[in-house]
Design a protein around this motif. Structure first.
Motif, short mmCIF file in Angstrom:
data_model
loop_
_atom_site.label_atom_id
_atom_site.label_comp_id
_atom_site.label_asym_id
_atom_site.label_seq_id
_atom_site.Cartn_x
_atom_site.Cartn_y
_atom_site.Cartn_z
N ARG A 91 0.90 -1.13 0.19
CA ARG A 91 0.05 -0.02 -0.15
C ARG A 91 0.95 1.20 -0.03
NH1 ARG A 91 -0.92 2.94 3.89
NH2 ARG A 91 -0.42 1.53 5.56
N CYS A 92 2.07 1.31 0.87
CA CYS A 92 2.82 2.43 1.04
C CYS A 92 3.47 2.65 -0.47
CB CYS A 92 3.74 2.22 2.09
SG CYS A 92 3.23 2.05 3.80
N ILE A 93 4.10 1.71 -0.98
CA ILE A 93 4.81 1.96 -2.34
C ILE A 93 3.75 2.36 -3.36
CG2 ILE A 93 6.20 0.65 -4.25
CD1 ILE A 93 7.54 -1.06 -2.00
N THR A 94 2.56 1.71 -3.54
CA THR A 94 1.47 2.05 -4.49
C THR A 94 1.05 3.62 -4.16
OG1 THR A 94 0.84 0.06 -4.32
CG2 THR A 94 -0.42 1.45 -5.76
N ASP A 95 1.02 4.10 -2.90
CA ASP A 95 0.51 5.29 -2.88
C ASP A 95 1.85 6.01 -3.22
OD1 ASP A 95 -1.69 4.50 -1.75
OD2 ASP A 95 -1.22 4.89 0.26
N TYR A 96 3.06 5.74 -2.88
CA TYR A 96 3.99 6.68 -3.06
C TYR A 96 4.22 6.89 -4.69
CZ TYR A 96 8.93 7.15 -4.41
OH TYR A 96 10.02 7.39 -5.06
N LEU A 97 4.30 5.58 -5.46
CA LEU A 97 4.38 5.71 -6.91
C LEU A 97 3.32 6.53 -7.67
CD1 LEU A 97 5.37 1.91 -7.56
CD2 LEU A 97 7.02 4.15 -7.70
N ASN A 98 2.15 6.49 -7.14
CA ASN A 98 1.04 7.17 -7.79
C ASN A 98 1.13 8.74 -7.19
OD1 ASN A 98 -0.57 5.32 -8.69
ND2 ASN A 98 -1.43 4.64 -6.74
N LYS A 99 1.86 8.83 -6.40
CA LYS A 99 2.17 10.45 -6.14
C LYS A 99 3.27 11.02 -6.96
CE LYS A 99 3.87 12.93 -1.59
NZ LYS A 99 4.42 12.84 -0.29
N THR A 100 4.20 10.16 -7.28
CA THR A 100 5.31 10.70 -8.13
C THR A 100 4.55 10.73 -9.55
OG1 THR A 100 5.80 8.39 -8.94
CG2 THR A 100 6.83 9.19 -7.14
N SER A 101 3.69 9.85 -9.89
CA SER A 101 3.24 10.05 -11.40
C SER A 101 2.03 11.03 -11.55
CB SER A 101 2.68 8.66 -11.68
OG SER A 101 1.64 8.35 -11.04
N THR A 102 1.27 11.47 -10.38
CA THR A 102 0.16 12.40 -10.42
C THR A 102 0.58 13.76 -9.99
OG1 THR A 102 -0.73 11.29 -8.55
CG2 THR A 102 -1.65 10.65 -10.66
N GLU A 103 1.12 13.87 -8.60
CA GLU A 103 1.46 14.77 -8.02
C GLU A 103 3.01 15.45 -8.48
OE1 GLU A 103 2.89 16.40 -3.36
OE2 GLU A 103 1.29 14.78 -3.57
#
Lengths: 472, 359
Positions: free
Chosen positions: A408-420
């Protein structure tokens, strides 16, 4: 004239010619004429000269022959100039010795200047032959000058050694990363990705006295102007120069008045840290730490095209170091009431370097990450009966809970890099390049814009063992 | 020059290619071919091996005879003079361009306040001394030095393993198939040792071993080129490979074993300086040998001073008047292909002439 005499004269004349030719280089590089900078801080200057460059030197005269138990004071000089080279040029004139960056361990940029872009400054430093590629690069929350003034540790008295070892915690916490200027520059000049720098900040509990070296407050206002370097670069700038103490040591130039002020202010009760900050929000400057060290290095600064665009929290940084394989071991706290009523501390070790692959599906990247971990339960909080060894079923549950938490942490982090952040800061482009035959095809694909549409498939496999040394 | 044994011959030939590889060609290959540099290196290594084998086969009928004597056999003394002068020009140009690059690098790193002409003078004097050493002293020095340089190159590769990004070899074809395999063929100029091989047979103690000596030295040069190119490609992107310093030096600056074992660049530069001296010695002796053959001067030693002055002037001229990038990227390549083609044509014609004479 005999042949031997002719040879003798030829040799003497040549020796004299070489002595003359190389003496200038020897003199300029002689240790007696050089002062070695150990840290460089770059702040924004509101005046006409847009940079405020601070140089930190070791006062080698205070080294005692009895060993290294006494703390060594640092000398800090600040120059306002248009560029780092101009500042060096002006400082050369001010200190009477030639500044040399061969032993510079860290370069600190304030967040304000980083938000405007530090590409030119980093490029300037990388083109300086004296700057080592292993110099750490830090983006500091707040004033960079204050950061180096407070950069010291009671546990490591020698400042240069402290600068050498402070990023090492990335290997056993994953809360920071050992980012060096060579690597930083390499990614800075790559269009496909963003890049990262160490995030620094002042510990909020530190006494204000320790940041008293702000040149606007106590600098000797010795402005000077003009001057051009030997190399022909223009070195205009006005010099604010201050010699001040680092947080726990006194400078040779500090007055006794300052010292008494320092000691009185140190006695003030320290501000209590906010201990409710979770690691998912923890960055340098807001960590729940009460201590003597004036600075913190938690989290990473995210840069895109040399411009500071955001922060990675401690948890994000852990995810980044897990993906890059930098972290060797780290502690994870599981808070899953289905397994245990209270917190469960698990020490995890990266079993092997993560397997990363990138596929192009419907013209968009699909990034697969496969992480394998092994771990041991290192602590179980009170409120549960831990006298008995947990059953295999319990360990299975803990393993699955660990996997879920990390995934969950890694997926949230990766989504943050691509969207934010909208940039690839884990350098997945390296893996995507495999899918293309030529550089032209790769450039045509335009990875940096496609990365924002990326899909991530994270697989985490964790095997948890019970390894408490004692049980009641 | 005294007769040399096989091992000395191998070290000389490797040294001829090494100077060009480290200072010039590895950077050009990396910047032109990008991620396909290693493929290009493998490709030109194969061509170099083939070319060496062809030269050795063409030489079979002229064992122990000097290349310029073969030229005289083909077209008389006039052709011998022309070909000798062409090779002389190529070797002096090679020396000048490598010296230029090395001196510029030294000036940036160590002697910022010293005019490069003085540093060139220092190297040129070394070349003069090497030419006048008795008993081929520079051959013995090269024989000792080449293994040290080879170990240094392997060490740089091994020391940087942790800094390598193995994905830098993708996209596999780099700038395209044409750039890798057609335009990339011009990178063959890195094997300067091939031109040296043409002048090797008459100096060998055992001329019958010419083929094995040539092939072994070309193979070792290929391996070294692969390691140097791999170190550069796996570490840097294009921006770093197009700088003023040769990239292998920048790669050395990244080597660190903890906080104790750091800053090996000084040691590397020392080794490379000695390697340049050896490189200068080999090429200078070869040039003097060519001058001796085309002019029939009995004692060539006094001419060595004039030769090094010519070398000094050439280096300064290239440094001051020409764009170094143009000279090394275009002119050097053209010159290499001209002399190698000339060498091959003469060997082929000599073989044909001999064949006709037998008939």
């Amino acid at each position: 004239m005999s042949k031997n005499m002719l040879k003798f004269y030829a040799i003497v004349i040549l020796a004299l010619v070489f002595m003359y030719a190389f003496s200038a280089s020897y003199t300029s590089d002689s240790v007696d004429n050089i002062s070695y900078v150990i840290a460089l801080a770059v702040d924004e200057n509101e005046g006409e000269k847009n940079l405020q460059v601070t140089f930190e030197f070791m006062d080698t005269s205070t080294f005692s022959s009895e060993g290294s138990s006494e703390s060594k004071s640092a000398i800090i000089d600040t120059i306002n100039a248009t560029s780092i080279n101009s500042a060096i040029n002006l400082l050369n004139a001010y200190i009477g010795k030639q500044v040399n960056l061969s032993h510079c361990k860290v370069v600190v940029f304030s967040d304000k200047i980083a938000q405007k872009g530090i590409g030119a400054e980093v490029s300037e430093l990388m083109n300086n032959i004296q700057v080592r590629p292993s110099t750490n690069i830090i983006i500091c929350k707040g004033n960079a000058l204050e950061y180096i003034q407070n950069s010291t540790s009671q546990l490591e008295k020698i400042l240069t050694k402290y600068y050498d070892i402070f990023p090492n915690s990335s290997e056993y916490t994953g809360y920071t990363s050992n980012i060096m200027i060579g690597e930083f520059y390499n990614y800075l000049t790559t269009k496909e990705c963003g890049n990262l720098a160490i995030l620094g900040g002042l510990n909020p509990t530190i006494s204000p006295s320790n940041s008293s070296g702000n040149p606007s407050n106590n600098s000797a206002d010795g402005s000077s102007s003009g001057g051009s370097s030997g190399g022909g670069s223009s070195g205009e700038g006005s010099g604010n120069n201050s010699s001040s103490s680092s947080s726990n040591s006194s400078s040779s130039n500090n007055s006794s008045e300052d010292s008494s002020k320092d000691s009185s202010e140190k006695e003030k009760p320290k501000e209590k840290p906010d201990n409710s900050t979770p690691i998912s929000k923890m960055i340098s400057g807001n960590a729940p730490i009460l201590g003597e060290r004036g600075t913190e290095n938690i989290g990473l600064a995210v840069m895109k095209d040399g411009i500071y665009i955001g922060d990675l929290t401690a948890e994000d940084t852990l995810c980044h170091t897990l993906i890059s394989g930098e972290v060797n071991s780290f502690l994870l706290t599981i808070n899953n009431t289905e397994i245990y009523e209270n917190y469960l501390d698990i020490e995890l070790f990266e079993n092997m370097i993560p397997k990363i692959s990138v596929k192009i599906e419907n013209d968009n990247p699909k990034i697969n990450i496969d992480i394998k971990l092994i771990g041991r339960i290192s602590g179980i909080k009170d409120g549960i009966n831990y006298s008995d060894e947990p059953s295999n079923l319990d360990l299975y549950k803990i393993s699955r809970a660990t996997e879920e938490t990390i995934k969950r942490c890694i997926t949230d982090y990766l989504n943050k890099t691509s969207t934010e952040f909208k940039c690839d800061i884990d350098y997945f482009y390296n893996y995507a390049k495999r899918r293309f035959l030529t550089v032209q095809d790769w450039k045509k694909y335009d990875w940096s814009s496609k990365y924002t549409n990326s899909k991530f498939d994270v697989k985490v496999e964790a095997k948890i063992y019970y390894s408490l040394l004692h049980s009641d | 020059m005294e007769k040399i044994n096989n091992k000395e011959a191998i070290s000389l030939t490797i040294s001829c290619s090494l100077g060009i590889t480290v200072f010039i060609s590895s950077q050009i290959i990396a910047s032109e071919c990008l991620s396909s540099s290693l493929i290009n290196t493998g490709f030109i290594s194969l061509i170099a091996m083939g070319l060496t084998a062809i030269i050795c086969i063409l030489y079979k009928k002229f064992i122990g005879i000097s290349f310029l004597d073969i030229t005289e056999f083909v077209g008389g003394k006039f052709l011998k003079f022309i070909v000798g002068t062409a090779f002389l020009f190529y070797f002096i140009f090679t020396l000048a361009i490598v010296l230029c690059k090395a001196v510029n690098c030294l000036q940036i790193v160590y002697y910022p306040m010293t005019h490069p002409n003085y540093t060139v003078l220092l190297f040129v004097i070394t070349a003069a001394i090497a030419c006048n050493l008795k008993n081929n002293g520079f051959l013995r020095a090269t024989f000792i030095l080449v293994p040290i340089v080879i170990v240094a190159i392997f060490f740089i590769f091994a020391g940087n393993l942790k800094n390598f990004n193995y994905e830098n070899i993708f996209p596999l074809m780099g700038n395209g198939v044409k750039a890798t395999f057609i335009e990339g063929t011009t990178n063959l100029f890195t094997f300067g040792g091939i031109a040296y091989i043409l002048f090797l047979p008459q100096n060998l103690k055992r001329p019958d071993k010419f083929m094995s000596v040539s092939l072994i030295s070309t193979a070792i040069s290929s391996i070294l080129l692969t390691f140097v190119t791999a170190t550069i490609i796996l570490m840097f992107n294009k921006n770093v490979t197009s700088g003023q310093l040769f990239p292998l030096y920048i790669a050395v600056r990244y080597i660190e074993f903890g906080t104790f074992f750091q800053r090996l660049d000084s040691a590397f530069l020392l080794i490379m300086n000695i390697a340049i001296c050896s490189f200068l010695g080999i090429y200078s002796n070869l040039c003097l040998g060519i001058i001796k053959e085309i002019t029939n001067i009995s004692d060539i030693k006094p001419l060595s001073y004039c030769f090094v002055l010519l070398l000094y002037a050439s280096t300064i001229l290239i440094d001051a008047k020409f764009e170094l990038e143009f000279m090394q990227n275009i002119f050097f390549k053209i010159l290499f292909f001209c002399v190698i083609s000339l060498g091959l044509i003469i060997l082929i014609l000599a073989n044909l002439k001999k064949e006709f004479q037998h008939e």
